[in-house]
Motif scaffolding. Sequence first.
Motif, short mmCIF file in Angstrom:
data_model
loop_
_atom_site.label_atom_id
_atom_site.label_comp_id
_atom_site.label_asym_id
_atom_site.label_seq_id
_atom_site.Cartn_x
_atom_site.Cartn_y
_atom_site.Cartn_z
N ARG A 106 11.78 6.91 1.62
CA ARG A 106 12.43 8.14 2.09
C ARG A 106 13.72 8.42 1.31
O ARG A 106 14.03 9.59 1.04
N ARG A 107 14.45 7.39 0.98
CA ARG A 107 15.67 7.60 0.20
C ARG A 107 15.36 8.04 -1.22
O ARG A 107 16.13 8.77 -1.85
N THR A 108 14.21 7.61 -1.73
CA THR A 108 13.84 7.93 -3.12
C THR A 108 13.21 9.30 -3.26
O THR A 108 13.60 10.10 -4.11
N TYR A 126 0.83 -1.21 0.00
CA TYR A 126 0.00 0.00 0.00
C TYR A 126 0.86 1.25 0.00
O TYR A 126 0.65 2.16 -0.81
N ILE A 127 1.84 1.32 0.91
CA ILE A 127 2.64 2.56 0.96
C ILE A 127 3.54 2.68 -0.27
O ILE A 127 3.86 3.80 -0.71
N ALA A 128 3.95 1.53 -0.86
CA ALA A 128 4.73 1.59 -2.10
C ALA A 128 3.88 2.17 -3.23
O ALA A 128 4.37 2.94 -4.06
N ALA A 177 3.73 12.62 0.06
CA ALA A 177 5.01 12.93 0.68
C ALA A 177 5.34 11.84 1.70
O ALA A 177 4.45 11.16 2.24
N SER A 178 6.62 11.66 1.98
CA SER A 178 7.03 10.61 2.91
C SER A 178 6.45 10.83 4.30
O SER A 178 6.15 9.87 5.01
N GLY A 179 6.31 12.10 4.70
CA GLY A 179 5.71 12.39 6.00
C GLY A 179 4.26 11.95 6.07
O GLY A 179 3.80 11.45 7.11
N THR A 180 3.53 12.13 4.97
CA THR A 180 2.14 11.69 4.93
C THR A 180 2.05 10.17 4.97
O THR A 180 1.16 9.59 5.60
N ILE A 181 2.98 9.50 4.29
CA ILE A 181 2.99 8.04 4.30
C ILE A 181 3.26 7.53 5.72
O ILE A 181 2.63 6.56 6.17
N ALA A 182 4.16 8.18 6.44
CA ALA A 182 4.43 7.78 7.82
C ALA A 182 3.18 7.95 8.68
O ALA A 182 2.90 7.13 9.56
N ARG A 183 2.42 9.02 8.42
CA ARG A 183 1.17 9.21 9.17
C ARG A 183 0.15 8.13 8.81
O ARG A 183 -0.62 7.69 9.66
#
Length: 235
Positions: free
Chosen positions: A116-118, A67-69, A76-82
């Motif tokens: 996050r690296r990408t 899902y997160i992929a 944004a990565s911050g939104t994905i973390a949330r």
Amino acid sequence: MQPHLYSLAPKPSSLEELIQKAKTFVAAAKAPATLKAYRNDWRDFEFWCREHQSPSLPSTPESVALYIADRASTLASGTIARRLTSITKAHQAAGFTNSPATTRHFVVGETLKGIRRTIGTAQQGKAPLLSTDIRRIIAARREDLLGLRDSALVLVGFAGGFRRSELAGIHLCDLKFSADGVVVTVRKSKTDQEGAGREVGLPFGASLDTCPVRALRQWLDRAAIREYASGQVHG
């Protein structure tokens, strides 16, 4: 005839009442905007699971990683973390203590690291106003009471670094004027969800046109608002 005895002790609450109180306090632990974000995140995850014929509650670490992929191309990565936090909260609320969305699961943690690296972790914010911008705003103000109010808000907000919500929450009793300037009490802010409050001191500015203290006093005086200094106005 026996006299009636009345107890002054409060009547004990029923188990149902205590459960409802606990739910109320749990709901109050997060700001309304945060709870709304959690609900929206969970609905999106449920939608994705239905599309891919995968169970959402309980889900699996493999499904969460996929899902997160998938969402990494638009979020944004911050939104994905949330989103991971929202999925975890939903599982905890349903009684599943071992959430599939924590980075303790290897596949979830490694997928998030790769995202996050990408796409990076920097959050894109609004460009801040500079002193030259503030001077232009003040120079273009209306020459009436509303213009004085707007100038005071802009200058006080800029000098104190206040958020819009913090400015809107300031009351007259939160202002303490002195010979050195004014102390503004901020009772609650986005970064102070417990409501501990903080005091911000604003000194007199070097320029009369852009002094936050003078602008604030000028507006309050012109508007005939007299109680702002608790009866003690200096300067």
